[in-house]
Enzyme design. Sequence first.
Site, PDB file in Angstrom:
ATOM      1  CB  CYS A   2       3.636  -0.175   0.392  1.00 34.39           C
ATOM      2  SG  CYS A   2       2.156   0.761  -0.047  1.00 34.39           S
ATOM      3  CB  CYS A  60       1.834   4.739  -2.252  1.00 38.71           C
ATOM      4  SG  CYS A  60       1.128   4.531  -0.637  1.00 38.71           S
ATOM      5  CB  SER A  61       6.393   4.450  -0.732  1.00 40.39           C
ATOM      6  OG  SER A  61       5.863   5.757  -0.571  1.00 40.39           O
ATOM      7  CB  CYS A  62       2.500   2.155   3.445  1.00 42.36           C
ATOM      8  SG  CYS A  62       1.111   2.957   2.655  1.00 42.36           S
TER       9      CYS A  62
END
Lengths: 102, 100, 213
Positions: C116, C119-121
């Site tokens: 991702c 962000c940090s999905c």
Amino acid sequence: MGGQDAGPICDDQHDFSLWEKRVDALMILCSGKGYFTVDGLRRALEDMGEAAFEDMSYYERWIAAINQNLIEKGAYSLEELGAKMAEVQVRGQTYGEASLGE
Amino acid sequence: MGNDPLKTGARVRIRALMPPGHVRAPAYLRGKSGSIERAIAPFKNPEQLAYDLPAQEHMLYRVRFRAAELWGAEAEHPDDMIEAEIYAHWIEAMEQSDAA
Amino acid sequence: MPHDHHDHLSPSGHPYRADDDTALSYWQSMEIAVRELLLEKSITTPAEIAAQIDAMDARSPANGAALVARAWCDPDFKERLLKDGSAASRELGFDVGPMLLIAVENTANIHNIIVCTLCSCYPRNLLGLPPDWYKSRAYRSRTVKEPRKVLSEFGVALPEGTHIRVHDSTADMRYVVIPARPNGTDKMSESELAKLVTRDSMIGTGLPKTVSA
């Protein structure tokens, strides 16, 4: 940041500490109650700028973004937050001492 | 965009706009062309949700790009693929004659 | 950050983060303040917070491993998983929440890897919280541009001619990789197979464990 140059990927792994798990829980609970969307959190994270990625840990950035969204939504006021943080900071030297309850 | 969703395989280009603020189309894909991998479903526009505004629904697509299209000669392998989710309002359909 | 905490290992053997044993930080005091304000205003309760932490702790890569092992053993299930990852997960009792799960399959000549960049999905409702490196600037920046170099740093060697597919989890989907079933596992049971499926093999930065002949 896709495609930007960056150094090696550090594969250090740490266990999540209690305060980090609490930040995570507050994020899920408040978004479930309609106080913000994940999009609102992302917006606040991005608005912190590139320097925040260097200076703050992951959950430090997340509590800042959660707080920003809760303030915007009127969950509590800046004055209330300021007073509460001041109260918390004189409770003790460590997270455990400053965090009431369990 | 029309009302009909784009079909798998349709050639598209991602709009090259660079406004400040929360944009869900990654910057490295803007201005690049690729093809529709699949239409997923309509979702509320995250760029409105991010500011707690009333949000319209847009079709969300998965778009497939060749590494050579994104990175040119720097690509590790020209035929590697990068796939990403892009909302309809960031997608321009390309004429067939534009197709690479 | 000095590496002087290695003698303080947690029960799992990982070092505790420095935050745990140093002075109260500004951001920790904000977390305490925000939490207490939310409790005072009856927006949430201690029980709700505790239940949410427990629910997150209960999720682990073992859930995803069960999904992959079922897909290896049951071609019809694999077809359903590829068609609708969320529905197929629910068949095994894993509710992946409001985000939709897309499963992508590694084959003899295609290797998938998930990132991702925005962000940090991460499929947290299936696999639990993401590893630190998944959230790092380096992984998020580099994987879309030099996936082969990233894979080599993770020790993944792929056969000549393998095509890489990088999936940038940019919006409302979450992804899980169905790695290729290792050779020599024909006689293994589903639960034995699940033990071969590592977290990283479901992100695409690893391969399943192999079995010695």
